[in-house]
Motif scaffolding. Structure first.
Motif, PDB file in Angstrom:
ATOM      1  N   UNK A  51       0.828  -1.210   0.000  1.00 13.04           N
ATOM      2  CA  UNK A  51       0.000   0.000   0.000  1.00 13.04           C
ATOM      3  C   UNK A  51       0.864   1.262   0.000  1.00 13.04           C
ATOM      4  N   UNK A  52       1.953   1.239   0.763  1.00 11.11           N
ATOM      5  CA  UNK A  52       2.860   2.386   0.807  1.00 11.11           C
ATOM      6  C   UNK A  52       3.469   2.619  -0.573  1.00 11.11           C
ATOM      7  N   UNK A  53       3.870   1.553  -1.247  1.00 12.50           N
ATOM      8  CA  UNK A  53       4.470   1.686  -2.573  1.00 12.50           C
ATOM      9  C   UNK A  53       3.472   2.228  -3.592  1.00 12.50           C
ATOM     10  N   UNK A  54       2.254   1.730  -3.545  1.00  9.98           N
ATOM     11  CA  UNK A  54       1.230   2.197  -4.490  1.00  9.98           C
ATOM     12  C   UNK A  54       0.913   3.668  -4.256  1.00  9.98           C
ATOM     13  N   UNK A  55       0.676   4.050  -3.011  1.00  7.52           N
ATOM     14  CA  UNK A  55       0.343   5.444  -2.703  1.00  7.52           C
ATOM     15  C   UNK A  55       1.532   6.356  -3.003  1.00  7.52           C
ATOM     16  N   UNK A  56       2.740   5.903  -2.710  1.00  3.18           N
ATOM     17  CA  UNK A  56       3.926   6.701  -3.008  1.00  3.18           C
ATOM     18  C   UNK A  56       4.084   6.902  -4.506  1.00  3.18           C
ATOM     19  N   UNK A  57       3.857   5.857  -5.284  1.00  2.31           N
ATOM     20  CA  UNK A  57       3.963   5.975  -6.742  1.00  2.31           C
ATOM     21  C   UNK A  57       2.932   6.963  -7.278  1.00  2.31           C
ATOM     22  N   UNK A  58       1.714   6.895  -6.776  1.00  2.00           N
ATOM     23  CA  UNK A  58       0.667   7.830  -7.211  1.00  2.00           C
ATOM     24  C   UNK A  58       1.026   9.257  -6.809  1.00  2.00           C
ATOM     25  N   UNK A  59       1.527   9.442  -5.584  1.00  2.00           N
ATOM     26  CA  UNK A  59       1.905  10.779  -5.116  1.00  2.00           C
ATOM     27  C   UNK A  59       3.053  11.343  -5.952  1.00  2.00           C
ATOM     28  N   UNK A  60       4.061  10.531  -6.229  1.00  2.00           N
ATOM     29  CA  UNK A  60       5.195  10.993  -7.036  1.00  2.00           C
ATOM     30  C   UNK A  60       4.735  11.335  -8.442  1.00  2.00           C
ATOM     31  N   UNK A  61       3.877  10.515  -9.007  1.00  2.00           N
ATOM     32  CA  UNK A  61       3.351  10.785 -10.347  1.00  2.00           C
ATOM     33  C   UNK A  61       2.584  12.106 -10.375  1.00  2.00           C
ATOM     34  N   UNK A  62       1.776  12.357  -9.361  1.00  2.00           N
ATOM     35  CA  UNK A  62       1.031  13.625  -9.286  1.00  2.00           C
ATOM     36  C   UNK A  62       1.969  14.818  -9.147  1.00  2.00           C
ATOM     37  N   UNK A  63       3.020  14.671  -8.364  1.00  2.00           N
ATOM     38  CA  UNK A  63       3.974  15.766  -8.198  1.00  2.00           C
ATOM     39  C   UNK A  63       4.700  16.029  -9.521  1.00  2.00           C
ATOM     40  N   UNK A  64       5.099  14.972 -10.228  1.00  2.00           N
ATOM     41  CA  UNK A  64       5.765  15.154 -11.525  1.00  2.00           C
ATOM     42  C   UNK A  64       4.846  15.814 -12.550  1.00  2.00           C
ATOM     43  N   UNK A  93      -1.665  19.667  -1.772  1.00  2.00           N
ATOM     44  CA  UNK A  93      -2.835  18.926  -2.260  1.00  2.00           C
ATOM     45  C   UNK A  93      -2.554  17.425  -2.326  1.00  2.00           C
ATOM     46  N   UNK A  94      -1.398  17.062  -2.854  1.00  2.00           N
ATOM     47  CA  UNK A  94      -1.033  15.644  -2.942  1.00  2.00           C
ATOM     48  C   UNK A  94      -0.881  15.050  -1.539  1.00  2.00           C
ATOM     49  N   UNK A  95      -0.252  15.792  -0.646  1.00  2.00           N
ATOM     50  CA  UNK A  95      -0.056  15.331   0.729  1.00  2.00           C
ATOM     51  C   UNK A  95      -1.395  15.117   1.434  1.00  2.00           C
ATOM     52  N   UNK A  96      -2.281  16.081   1.316  1.00  2.00           N
ATOM     53  CA  UNK A  96      -3.603  15.969   1.948  1.00  2.00           C
ATOM     54  C   UNK A  96      -4.374  14.802   1.345  1.00  2.00           C
ATOM     55  N   UNK A  97      -4.335  14.664   0.030  1.00  2.00           N
ATOM     56  CA  UNK A  97      -5.027  13.547  -0.619  1.00  2.00           C
ATOM     57  C   UNK A  97      -4.525  12.199  -0.127  1.00  2.00           C
ATOM     58  N   UNK A 115     -16.301  12.921   5.013  1.00  2.00           N
ATOM     59  CA  UNK A 115     -15.125  13.785   5.110  1.00  2.00           C
ATOM     60  C   UNK A 115     -14.221  13.613   3.897  1.00  2.00           C
ATOM     61  N   UNK A 116     -13.956  12.381   3.527  1.00  2.00           N
ATOM     62  CA  UNK A 116     -13.095  12.103   2.375  1.00  2.00           C
ATOM     63  C   UNK A 116     -13.700  12.659   1.098  1.00  2.00           C
ATOM     64  N   UNK A 117     -14.988  12.464   0.912  1.00  3.20           N
ATOM     65  CA  UNK A 117     -15.660  12.984  -0.280  1.00  3.20           C
ATOM     66  C   UNK A 117     -15.605  14.501  -0.304  1.00  3.20           C
ATOM     67  N   UNK A 118     -15.845  15.132   0.839  1.00  3.80           N
ATOM     68  CA  UNK A 118     -15.751  16.590   0.937  1.00  3.80           C
ATOM     69  C   UNK A 118     -14.368  17.082   0.520  1.00  3.80           C
ATOM     70  N   UNK A 119     -13.326  16.486   1.076  1.00  6.96           N
ATOM     71  CA  UNK A 119     -11.965  16.948   0.789  1.00  6.96           C
ATOM     72  C   UNK A 119     -11.613  16.731  -0.680  1.00  6.96           C
ATOM     73  N   UNK A 120     -11.937  15.565  -1.220  1.00  4.96           N
ATOM     74  CA  UNK A 120     -11.593  15.300  -2.614  1.00  4.96           C
ATOM     75  C   UNK A 120     -12.395  16.183  -3.572  1.00  4.96           C
ATOM     76  N   UNK A 121     -13.634  16.458  -3.264  1.00  8.08           N
ATOM     77  CA  UNK A 121     -14.407  17.355  -4.131  1.00  8.08           C
ATOM     78  C   UNK A 121     -13.851  18.779  -4.107  1.00  8.08           C
ATOM     79  N   UNK A 122     -13.428  19.240  -2.940  1.00  3.79           N
ATOM     80  CA  UNK A 122     -12.810  20.558  -2.858  1.00  3.79           C
ATOM     81  C   UNK A 122     -11.483  20.556  -3.623  1.00  3.79           C
ATOM     82  N   UNK A 123     -10.737  19.463  -3.536  1.00  2.00           N
ATOM     83  CA  UNK A 123      -9.491  19.366  -4.296  1.00  2.00           C
ATOM     84  C   UNK A 123      -9.769  19.351  -5.802  1.00  2.00           C
TER      85      UNK A 123
END
Length: 174
Positions: A51-64, A93-97, A115-123
């Motif tokens: 899970x850490x690897x998947x989320x890290x890969x998604x976060x890095x991809x979003x930052x790039x 934004x990536x960190x909060x997500x 809460x999750x839906x609220x935050x992601x919709x605002x993002x």
């Protein structure tokens, strides 16, 4: 909520000088407050390496992707400060997500869902506003308003129809 509404007022005057800098400072502050709220409830002891690897890969991809889009809009920014704040804003934004996803997967409750839906919709609203303001695709202004309205709708559900016991009764990792 006050910071988000203040940023929304600043968004009306986004083309004025110095307003984008104030806007990004207010939005970053709002997201950091959300992050503080979520960090209290996250638990990393029982997170799997996969899970850490998947989320890290998604976060890095979003930052790039964010860095690449910043290079495309760098000529439209008024100053290097605006560009720097825009980068910090995207990173936050990536960190909060990432942490909101952890919160949601830790607690299976209506409260976590709202809460999750609220935050992601605002993002999503913020990303739509970014596309509208910097890439001049004005349809995204309508998407921004739609996501923003829907996000506050879920925030109302979160505040009115749930309480702290919802999270405590439905812990996944105990």
């Amino acid at each position: 909520m006050c910071l988000l509404l203040s940023a929304d007022i600043l968004d009306l005057y986004f083309d004025s000088p110095l307003i984008p800098e104030y806007y990004f400072v207010v939005k970053i502050s709002a997201y950091l407050l959300l992050l503080q709220r979520v960090l209290k409830k996250t638990n990393f002891l029982n997170v799997k390496i996969r899970d850490v690897l998947i989320v890290s890969a998604i976060a890095i991809l979003n930052i790039l992707i964010g860095i690449r889009s910043l290079y495309q809009v760098s000529l439209k920014t008024a100053s290097n400060l605006e560009l720097t704040l825009l980068f910090i804003y995207g990173f936050v934004l990536v960190l909060v997500g990432t942490f909101v996803a952890n919160y949601y997967f830790r607690y299976v409750s209506k409260r976590a869902f709202y809460f999750t839906t609220f935050v992601y919709l605002i993002m999503f609203a913020d990303v739509s506003g970014y596309v509208a303001n910097y890439f001049d695709i004005y349809f995204f202004n309508y998407l921004e308003r739609f996501y923003y309205f829907l996000g506050f709708f879920y925030m109302a559900f979160y505040l009115i129809y749930t309480n702290e016991l919802d999270d405590q009764e439905n812990k996944l990792f105990e």
